[in-house]
Design a protein around this motif. Structure first.
Motif, PDB file in Angstrom:
ATOM      1  N   ARG A   1      91.997 123.910  19.674  1.00  0.00           N
ATOM      2  CA  ARG A   1      90.912 124.929  19.835  1.00  0.00           C
ATOM      3  C   ARG A   1      90.076 124.249  20.848  1.00  0.00           C
ATOM      4  O   ARG A   1      89.320 124.902  21.776  1.00  0.00           O
ATOM      5  CB  ARG A   1      90.211 125.025  18.670  1.00  0.00           C
ATOM      6  CG  ARG A   1      90.805 126.214  17.773  1.00  0.00           C
ATOM      7  CD  ARG A   1      90.969 127.540  18.390  1.00  0.00           C
ATOM      8  NE  ARG A   1      89.508 127.993  18.466  1.00  0.00           N
ATOM      9  CZ  ARG A   1      89.249 129.009  19.691  1.00  0.00           C
ATOM     10  NH1 ARG A   1      90.198 129.036  20.506  1.00  0.00           N
ATOM     11  NH2 ARG A   1      88.182 129.369  19.708  1.00  0.00           N
ATOM     12  N   THR A   2      90.119 122.829  20.763  1.00  0.00           N
ATOM     13  CA  THR A   2      89.408 122.014  21.707  1.00  0.00           C
ATOM     14  C   THR A   2      90.168 120.953  22.464  1.00  0.00           C
ATOM     15  O   THR A   2      91.086 120.418  21.998  1.00  0.00           O
ATOM     16  CB  THR A   2      88.094 121.388  21.238  1.00  0.00           C
ATOM     17  OG1 THR A   2      87.370 122.365  20.569  1.00  0.00           O
ATOM     18  CG2 THR A   2      87.019 120.653  22.158  1.00  0.00           C
ATOM     19  N   LEU A   3      89.875 120.837  23.800  1.00  0.00           N
ATOM     20  CA  LEU A   3      90.619 119.841  24.629  1.00  0.00           C
ATOM     21  C   LEU A   3      89.617 118.934  25.413  1.00  0.00           C
ATOM     22  O   LEU A   3      88.750 119.572  26.064  1.00  0.00           O
ATOM     23  CB  LEU A   3      91.502 120.274  25.799  1.00  0.00           C
ATOM     24  CG  LEU A   3      92.046 119.548  26.679  1.00  0.00           C
ATOM     25  CD1 LEU A   3      92.820 118.452  26.379  1.00  0.00           C
ATOM     26  CD2 LEU A   3      92.695 120.418  28.008  1.00  0.00           C
ATOM     27  N   ILE A   4      89.758 117.633  25.232  1.00  0.00           N
ATOM     28  CA  ILE A   4      88.890 116.754  25.958  1.00  0.00           C
ATOM     29  C   ILE A   4      89.835 115.760  26.740  1.00  0.00           C
ATOM     30  O   ILE A   4      90.629 115.188  26.193  1.00  0.00           O
ATOM     31  CB  ILE A   4      87.939 115.878  25.237  1.00  0.00           C
ATOM     32  CG1 ILE A   4      87.008 115.137  26.239  1.00  0.00           C
ATOM     33  CG2 ILE A   4      88.614 115.383  24.120  1.00  0.00           C
ATOM     34  CD1 ILE A   4      85.975 114.347  25.334  1.00  0.00           C
ATOM     35  N   TRP A   5      89.578 115.784  28.223  1.00  0.00           N
ATOM     36  CA  TRP A   5      90.767 115.097  29.056  1.00  0.00           C
ATOM     37  C   TRP A   5      90.141 114.020  29.866  1.00  0.00           C
ATOM     38  O   TRP A   5      89.015 114.480  30.443  1.00  0.00           O
ATOM     39  CB  TRP A   5      91.291 116.210  30.054  1.00  0.00           C
ATOM     40  CG  TRP A   5      92.575 115.850  30.746  1.00  0.00           C
ATOM     41  CD1 TRP A   5      92.782 114.629  31.381  1.00  0.00           C
ATOM     42  CD2 TRP A   5      93.715 116.801  31.009  1.00  0.00           C
ATOM     43  NE1 TRP A   5      94.092 114.445  31.984  1.00  0.00           N
ATOM     44  CE2 TRP A   5      94.605 115.914  31.750  1.00  0.00           C
ATOM     45  CE3 TRP A   5      94.064 117.833  30.837  1.00  0.00           C
ATOM     46  CZ2 TRP A   5      95.778 116.352  32.187  1.00  0.00           C
ATOM     47  CZ3 TRP A   5      95.135 118.529  31.157  1.00  0.00           C
ATOM     48  CH2 TRP A   5      95.937 117.619  31.908  1.00  0.00           C
TER      49      TRP A   5
END
Length: 408
Positions: A312-316
């Motif tokens: 549900r959440t992506l940090i890149w």
């Protein structure tokens, strides 16, 4: 995350508002070549003006190391700043002393004043109390809109917030809200993508993330170090072989925290590192001894896409391969497009930051489709590492500040 005031919380009518912004933009031959950072401060400046405040902009440019350097003067930013704001901007050659006071005293509602490079003064980077007090004497309110500089405890980022009623600007507010939604109180499951060249530069980051996310995708040269740690030969690939023990420790710690680490299962290899070099895709266990791994392969791309769809959440932070040159940008481009599609469908909250990351997402043509793109480099990385940022910590004291410095 502690509470912080915003522009809406402060009385600014008729007051000089010292506004820390990020104007550290690329300049060639005296002309700004990328005005993104300038454009992103416009909402803050306009909202201060709408509340009757008079924005006095404080910013650094390059690294003059406390010495005046005409090549690093913010005067060359004026045309791009005026174009972004749609109005003339006054300029002050000094930021403390009589000339600075006179420049501020001459301002009226509707004006904007840009002051010279804060780093021309040794007191800035030393966070000197006397220098900070001299700055504070110029205005009545302080607004920090420079998240990208808030990992530094400098006079204009941390010192001023201790001396004046303070608030976050619109960009800072947006940044902090996005970061809080990504790691502070995220929708789960969370996947983090960490790429780049070296494990050694991102040890704190990896250690923090495996305690906070369910999935960690490791790419770029960093992945090669983890492959070596697992006994996989990587030929002439970039790898920190002396970090193998550390990589194994991270893998072991991830098992105890319940974080699944995803490494390449197939790779794109070449004998030369140049655009259009002859390349082939091989299983990760079959890198030729005379070749180097320059990108993740299609099976890995598919696996990453599957992870994205389940989260549900992506940090890149960091590319998956040598994205600067074709065809070794394929994995980064493909993964970015999957993330962008899921975001546009409302299935994923996507937050990305760091110089190479922003460049890679722009190159893939999807930066505008992510939930939030941070223009910060070091500050974004230190936030991901779980570190307190001095400029942010000072802002979160603002309720006490308002009691100590009542609005008149």
């Amino acid at each position: 995350m502690a509470q912080f005031n915003t522009i809406d919380d402060l009385d600014m009518d008729g007051k000089v508002v010292l506004t820390r912004v990020d104007l550290n933009v690329p300049v060639e031959d005296g002309r700004v070549t990328d005005a993104t950072r300038i454009e992103r401060i416009v909402p803050t400046v306009k909202d201060i003006q709408a509340k009757g405040g008079i924005p006095v902009l404080l910013a650094h440019f390059d690294r003059p190391k406390g010495q005046r350097n005409d090549a690093m003067s913010l005067r060359q930013i004026l045309p791009a700043l005026e174009a972004a704001l749609g109005q003339p901007v006054k300029f002050a050659d000094e930021i403390v002393g009589g000339a600075a006071k006179r420049a501020v005293a001459a301002l009226a509602k509707g004006d904007v004043l840009l002051m010279e490079n804060t780093r021309f003064y040794p007191g800035e980077e030393a966070n000197d109390a006397t220098f900070a007090a001299s700055l504070a004497a110029l205005g009545s309110v302080y607004v920090n809109d420079a998240f990208s500089a808030s990992h530094r405890a400098h006079a204009s980022t941390e010192g001023l917030a201790r001396l004046m009623p303070c608030a976050a600007g619109r960009l800072m507010e947006e940044e902090l809200t996005a970061l809080q939604s990504a790691l502070g109180a995220p929708s789960r499951p969370v996947v983090a993508v960490v790429g780049g060249a070296k494990v050694s530069t991102k040890l704190d980051l990896l250690s923090n993330l495996i305690e906070k996310v369910e999935n960690l995708v490791i790419g770029g040269g960093m992945a090669n170090t983890f492959l070596v740690a697992q006994g996989i030969e990587v030929g002439k690939s970039l790898a920190e072989r002396d970090m193998a023990d550390t990589a194994r420790e991270i893998l072991a710690k991830a098992q105890t925290t319940g974080c699944t680490i995803h490494l390449p299962v197939d790779v794109v290899v070449a004998r030369e590192f140049k655009a259009g070099a002859e390349s082939e895709t091989v299983p990760v266990t079959a890198c030729p001894a005379d070749a180097m791994i320059l990108d993740a392969g299609p099976q890995t791309i598919g696996a990453i896409g599957n992870v994205f769809t389940k989260c549900r959440t992506l940090i890149w932070n960091g590319p998956l391969g040598a994205f600067e040159i074709e065809p070794f940008d394929a994995a980064t481009n493909a993964a970015a497009k999957v993330a962008a599609q899921l975001t546009s469908e409302g299935r994923l909250i996507s937050v990305a930051g760091g110089g190479d990351t922003v460049a890679a997402l722009n190159k893939a043509g999807v930066a505008g489709e992510f939930t939030f793109i941070s223009t910060a480099g070091g500050a974004f990385l230190e936030w991901m590492e779980g570190k307190d940022l001095p400029g942010i910590a000072a802002l979160t004291n603002s309720p006490e500040q308002l009691q100590r410095f009542p609005q008149s």
